[in-house]
Design a protein around this motif. Structure first.
Motif, mmCIF file in Angstrom:
data_model
loop_
_atom_site.group_PDB
_atom_site.id
_atom_site.type_symbol
_atom_site.label_atom_id
_atom_site.label_comp_id
_atom_site.label_asym_id
_atom_site.label_seq_id
_atom_site.Cartn_x
_atom_site.Cartn_y
_atom_site.Cartn_z
ATOM 1 N N LEU A 1 32.814 12.509 30.639
ATOM 2 C CA LEU A 1 33.716 13.179 29.294
ATOM 3 C C LEU A 1 34.846 12.348 29.145
ATOM 4 C CD1 LEU A 1 32.930 17.346 29.270
ATOM 5 C CD2 LEU A 1 31.821 14.978 28.318
ATOM 6 N N ILE B 1 46.172 25.377 21.781
ATOM 7 C CA ILE B 1 45.150 26.233 22.470
ATOM 8 C C ILE B 1 44.072 26.220 21.826
ATOM 9 C CG2 ILE B 1 43.369 28.336 23.414
ATOM 10 C CD1 ILE B 1 46.910 28.830 24.229
ATOM 11 N N GLU C 1 42.131 22.743 21.523
ATOM 12 C CA GLU C 1 41.747 22.228 23.160
ATOM 13 C C GLU C 1 40.148 22.763 22.889
ATOM 14 O OE1 GLU C 1 42.473 19.972 24.665
ATOM 15 O OE2 GLU C 1 41.055 20.165 26.516
ATOM 16 N N MET C 2 39.932 23.645 22.034
ATOM 17 C CA MET C 2 38.805 24.414 22.145
ATOM 18 C C MET C 2 38.069 24.260 21.373
ATOM 19 S SD MET C 2 39.674 28.636 22.173
ATOM 20 C CE MET C 2 38.639 29.300 23.303
ATOM 21 N N SER D 1 37.738 21.209 20.128
ATOM 22 C CA SER D 1 37.559 19.531 20.450
ATOM 23 C C SER D 1 36.689 19.282 21.945
ATOM 24 C CB SER D 1 39.059 18.703 20.748
ATOM 25 O OG SER D 1 39.236 17.927 21.855
ATOM 26 N N ALA D 2 37.038 19.961 23.273
ATOM 27 C CA ALA D 2 35.728 20.524 23.833
ATOM 28 C C ALA D 2 34.653 20.819 23.109
ATOM 29 C CB ALA D 2 36.642 20.927 24.771
ATOM 30 N N GLN D 3 34.243 21.246 22.733
ATOM 31 C CA GLN D 3 33.130 21.997 22.361
ATOM 32 C C GLN D 3 32.181 20.782 21.542
ATOM 33 O OE1 GLN D 3 31.931 24.936 23.139
ATOM 34 N NE2 GLN D 3 29.626 23.928 21.873
ATOM 35 N N ASP E 1 32.589 18.037 21.751
ATOM 36 C CA ASP E 1 31.872 16.831 22.386
ATOM 37 C C ASP E 1 30.629 17.128 23.088
ATOM 38 O OD1 ASP E 1 34.018 14.963 22.088
ATOM 39 O OD2 ASP E 1 35.659 15.399 23.953
ATOM 40 N N MET E 2 30.666 18.590 23.458
ATOM 41 C CA MET E 2 29.643 19.568 24.674
ATOM 42 C C MET E 2 28.044 19.048 22.577
ATOM 43 S SD MET E 2 29.734 20.198 26.724
ATOM 44 C CE MET E 2 29.288 21.881 27.927
ATOM 45 N N GLN F 1 25.515 24.810 20.318
ATOM 46 C CA GLN F 1 26.169 23.643 20.643
ATOM 47 C C GLN F 1 26.989 23.958 19.280
ATOM 48 O OE1 GLN F 1 27.517 24.462 23.333
ATOM 49 N NE2 GLN F 1 26.400 23.797 25.454
#
Lengths: 376, 328
Positions: free
Chosen positions: B5, B234, B237-238, B240-242, B244-245, B260
Motif C-alpha cells: 500500500l 481519526i 485516517e479511516m 483515507s484507508a478505506q 485506498d481499499m 468496499q
C-alpha cells in the motif's frame, strides 16, 4: 499500491485455511484460571508443531519471519475460522516479552526463554502499572535495590493480566535510588515462583479473574535477569510498547469484521430501519478498521504513531459493536452469554494499554503537532 | 507480487502537479464571492476528466486509484461538483457510443453541471453555461441535456454557491443512464471529494488551534480542543484507508469492489460533516461567521453528501464473512 497475491501466497492462504479447519478446538476457551492456561498452552503447542507460532518473529529465533502480507492472510483466516482469541494468556509472551528479548536480551536470556515461549511451555505477564502509576507510567515506585549480584525488589504492581497463572513477568522497576520519571528504571525478567511474591487475582466487571495485583517483599532477582541494561528500562519498555502498537493487535482488529457480520446475522434488520442504519455504520467502520490494519502493515515507510489511530478506532468500534449487540438482545442481555460477556469485557478496550484519552493526546501532539500540555 | 500500500511514483507525480494547478486556479478565497462559478478549463487542460479512461478512448490511461486521489485533492479546494459531473459525463457518453460528445466534455467545450433529483426536490449546482447535467436520482445517475430545461435560480443553503431549481424535472428528459461501473466510480470519486473536505477542515482547525491564544496559551494545548482535533484525524485516517481499499478494488475489478465502495460511501459523508462541525466549533465566533472560510466546508459536505446518495449496504456480501458462511 496493490492487493494481488502471488500463487505461493494463495497456496499459503488455502493451506492456513485447511489447517485451521482441521485443528481449531471445538470447545470454547475457558475464561479463567488453570483451565485457561492449559487450553492456551495446548493450542500454542499445536500451532507450533505445525509451524504456525512466532509468525512475526525472525527465523533465526525459531519464528516464521512472515511477510506483512502473509501475516494478514494468516490472521484473516484465523479470525474467520473463529480460532481461539489471540488475546489469551500467551499474548504477552508472544507479542511483548519474546520480541523484547529478541531486541534487547542477552544470548543466555534468548536461548533459555524464546523456545519456551514459542513451543507453548511458558506464560508471561506484564508488570508495568502500579496503583499510583497508570497512564503516568513514569511515576512508578516499585524499587529494585542492587545488592551484590542481585536486585532486591519491593513494591506493588497491578492490572497484571494472567499473573496468577504466569511463569514469568516482565517487570519494570526503579533501580537507581533517587531517580525520577523515566530515568533509572530497569526491565527485569521476574520468575513468578520466587520467594516474597504474593499474587492476588482481581475479579473484573465481567465476573472473571484474569488480572491480578502482585506484591513484592524483598524478592531477590539475579542481575543477569535484567534486559537491555541496568537503569535503561524505559528504553527497553518502549520497545515493548512499540511492538504492541504495531502488529500484535492485527488479529483483534480484523476480528471486528467477522463480529459485525455475526451481529448483522443476529439482528437481521429490515432495510431502512434505525437498526439497519446503525449496523450499516458499524459495518462500514469495521471495513475501515480493516483497511487501516492493512495500511499500517503494508505501507512503507511506517509512519510513527499511526498505530494510535487504528488502535483507538478499533477500541471504540469494538465497544460500539458490543453495545449495539446488547441493545438488540434486549432483556435477553440480562442473562450471561457470549455477546454479554464480550460486551462487559469490551469496557477495558479504551483503558488497557493506554487510555483513549492518552491516545488522543498522542495523536494531537505527535501526529498533528499541537502544543504539549503543561506536565508536572 | 504481494500486498503493498505504498503510494507509487506516478500517483505522487500526478498529485504534485494537481496541487500546483489547484493552488494557482482554485484558491479557497475565490469563494468569498458567493456568486463565483468555478471555471473548468484548467482541469480540462490537465486532463482531469479522462484521467482513468484507456488511451484508445482518448484517456490518460491512469486508473481509478489515481483518479480517486485527484478528487480528494479537488475536495480540499471545494471544487464545484461540475468537476465530478464532467468526469462522469465523459464516461456515460463513451458507454453509450457518443465518442464526439465525450471529447467535447473532456476538453471543457461542453460544460456539464451536477444535479440532484429526489422525490420532491430537483436541483442543479452552478448550472450557468452548462449544456448538460449529470443528475443523481434515487434510481441512479443520468446524463441529460439542459436545452429545454425549465429552471429558476434558488437560494442555496445559507446563501451559498449558485443553485437552480428545476421547475419541471420532465423538461430535461430521461437522458442516458450510467452503467454500474460508472455509478461505482461516482460513489468512489464523490467520497474522495468528501475526504478532501474532511482533510481541509482538519488542517484549518489544527492550524487555528495552534495559533489562537486564550488564557495565555494556544487553545490547542487544552485537552478538550486536542481531542476534537484527534477525532478529526481519526476520521480522516479511516476514510483515507478505506478509499485506498475501494479504489484498488474498483481499479482491479475485484469481487469486493461493491462492498468496499459502499463502505466508503457510508463513512465519508459522516466524517466530512463531523470535521466541518468540529472546525466551526474550534474557531468559535469567527467559525460561525460568513467572513471566514470555515462554514464553506460544512455546506460543501452537505452538497456532496446529497450528490452521493445512499445505497443498501447491508445487502452486499462482506469479504470477511466467517468461513462457515462463505459461498462455495
Amino acid at each position: 499500491m496493490m492487493l494481488e497475491l502471488a500463487p505461493e501466497d494463495v497456496a499459503f492462504r488455502l493451506n492456513a485455511r485447511d489447517w485451521l479447519k482441521a485443528n481449531v478446538p471445538a470447545a470454547p476457551a475457558p475464561h479463567e484460571g488453570h483451565p485457561s492456561r492449559e487450553y492456551a498452552l495446548e493450542w500454542l503447542a499445536r500451532l507450533h508443531a505445525s509451524g504456525w507460532s512466532g509468525l512475526a518473529w525472525p527465523a533465526d529465533y525459531g519464528g516464521q519471519g512472515l511477510s506483512p502480507t502473509r501475516m494478514i492472510l494468516w490472521y484473516e483466516e484465523y479470525v474467520r475460522a473463529r480460532a481461539p482469541s489471540a488475546l489469551d494468556c500467551t499474548f504477552v509472551a508472544l507479542n511483548h516479552a519474546g520480541p523484547t528479548l529478541i531486541a534487547c536480551g542477552t544470548e543466555r536470556q534468548k536461548t533459555f526463554h524464546l523456545p519456551r515461549i514459542l513451543e507453548g511451555r511458558s506464560i508471561w505477564c506484564q508488570g508495568f502499572s502500579e496503583p499510583g502509576a497508570g497512564s503516568d507510567l513514569a511515576s512508578l515506585k516499585t524499587t529494585g535495590r542492587v545488592d551484590g549480584d542481585h536486585i532486591v525488589v519491593n513494591g506493588q504492581k497491578i492490572w497484571s493480566s494472567f499473573a496468577h497463572i504466569a511463569d514469568y513477568q516482565e517487570l519494570l522497576i526503579r533501580t537507581e535510588p533517587g531517580s525520577a520519571r523515566n530515568k533509572g528504571l530497569s526491565w527485569v525478567i521476574c520468575d513468578m515462583t520466587l520467594p516474597g511474591i504474593t499474587i492476588r487475582p482481581i475479579c473484573n466487571m465481567a465476573g472473571v479473574s484474569h488480572f491480578a495485583e502482585v506484591f513484592y517483599d524483598d524478592v531477590r532477582i539475579p542481575l543477569s535477569e535484567i534486559v537491555g541494561g541496568l537503569h535503561n528500562g524505559w528504553n527497553t519498555a518502549m520497545t515493548t510498547l512499540g511492538i504492541e502498537r504495531r502488529t500484535a493487535a492485527m488479529t483483534l482488529q480484523l476480528e471486528l469484521s467477522v463480529k459485525i457480520e455475526e451481529l448483522i446475522d443476529l439482528a437481521r434488520p429490515a432495510p431502512g430501519t434505525a437498526a439497519a442504519e446503525i449496523l450499516s455504520d458499524l459495518r462500514a467502520e469495521a471495513a475501515a478498521v480493516r483497511a487501516m490494519t492493512y495500511r499500517t502493515a503494508l505501507r512503507e515507510p511506517a509512519t510513527p504513531f499511526d498505530g494510535s489511530l487504528v488502535r483507538l478506532s478499533y477500541a471504540e468500534l469494538a465497544q460500539r459493536i458490543h453495545r449495539t449487540a446488547v441493545d438488540i438482545l434486549g432483556a435477553g442481555a440480562l442473562a450471561e452469554g457470549p455477546w454479554v460477556h464480550d460486551y462487559l469485557e469490551s469496557y477495558s478496550e479504551t483503558i488497557a494499554g493506554g487510555t483513549a484519552e492518552i491516545q488522543r493526546n498522542i495523536i494531537a501532539e505527535r501526529i498533528l503537532g499541537l502544543p504539549r500540555e503543561a506536565r508536572a | 507480487m504481494s500486498y503493498d500500500l505504498t503510494p507509487g511514483e506516478e500517483l505522487t507525480h500526478i498529485l504534485y502537479a494537481a496541487q500546483s494547478l489547484l493552488d494557482a486556479n482554485y484558491p479557497l478565497d475565490r469563494l468569498r464571492d458567493s456568486a463565483h462559478v468555478d471555471g473548468m478549463a484548467p482541469l480540462a487542460d490537465f486532463g482531469a476528466f479522462l484521467l482513468s479512461l484507456p488511451e484508445e478512448s482518448g484517456g490518460a490511461g491512469f486508473s481509478a486509484l489515481e483518479e480517486a486521489h485527484l478528487h480528494a485533492a479537488l475536495g480540499r479546494h471545494l471544487l464545484a461538483p461540475t468537476a465530478l459531473a464532467s468526469t462522469l459525463a465523459a464516461r456515460i457518453a463513451l458507454e453509450t457510443g457518443r465518442d464526439g460528445l465525450a471529447q467535447a466534455i473532456a476538453s471543457g467545450e461542453t460544460r456539464v453541471c451536477a444535479g440532484v433529483s429526489t422525490r420532491n426536490d430537483h436541483f442543479l449546482f452552478e448550472p450557468d453555461g452548462a449544456a448538460m447535467a449529470v443528475i443523481r436520482t434515487d434510481d441512479g445517475l443520468n446524463l441529460v441535456g439542459l436545452k429545454d430545461a425549465e429552471m429558476e435560480p434558488a437560494t442555496a443553503m445559507g446563501h451559498g454557491r449558485p443553485l437552480s431549481r428545476l421547475k419541471d424535472v420532465r423538461s430535461v428528459g430521461n437522458g442516458f443512464k450510467a452503467d454500474e461501473e460508472t455509478a461505482r466510480l461516482h460513489a468512489l470519486l464523490t467520497s474522495a471529494q468528501l475526504l478532501g473536505v474532511a482533510r481541509a477542515a482538519r488542517d484549518l482547525a489544527v492550524d487555528y488551534a495552534g495559533t489562537r491564544e486564550q488564557f495565555g496559551r494556544p487553545i490547542g494545548s487544552f485537552q478538550a480542543i486536542k481531542h476534537h482535533c484527534a477525532n478529526m484525524a481519526i476520521g480522516v485516517e479511516m476514510v483515507s484507508a478505506q478509499l485506498d481499499m475501494a479504489a484498488i478494488a474498483v481499479r482491479d475489478g475485484r469481487e469486493d469492489a461493491a462492498f468496499q465502495t459502499a463502505a466508503l460511501a457510508r463513512l465519508a459523508p459522516r466524517v466530512a460533516l463531523q470535521n466541518a462541525r468540529l472546525c466551526i466549533q474550534i474557531h468559535g465566533g469567527i467559525g460561525f461567521s460568513a467572513e471566514a472560510d470555515v462554514q464553506l466546508f460544512l455546506k460543501q459536505a452537505h452538497l456532496l453528501r446529497n450528490y452521493l446518495g445512499a445505497t443498501d449496504f447491508l445487502s452486499l456480501p462482506s469479504p470477511m464473512f466467517p468461513l462457515a458462511k462463505v459461498p462455495a
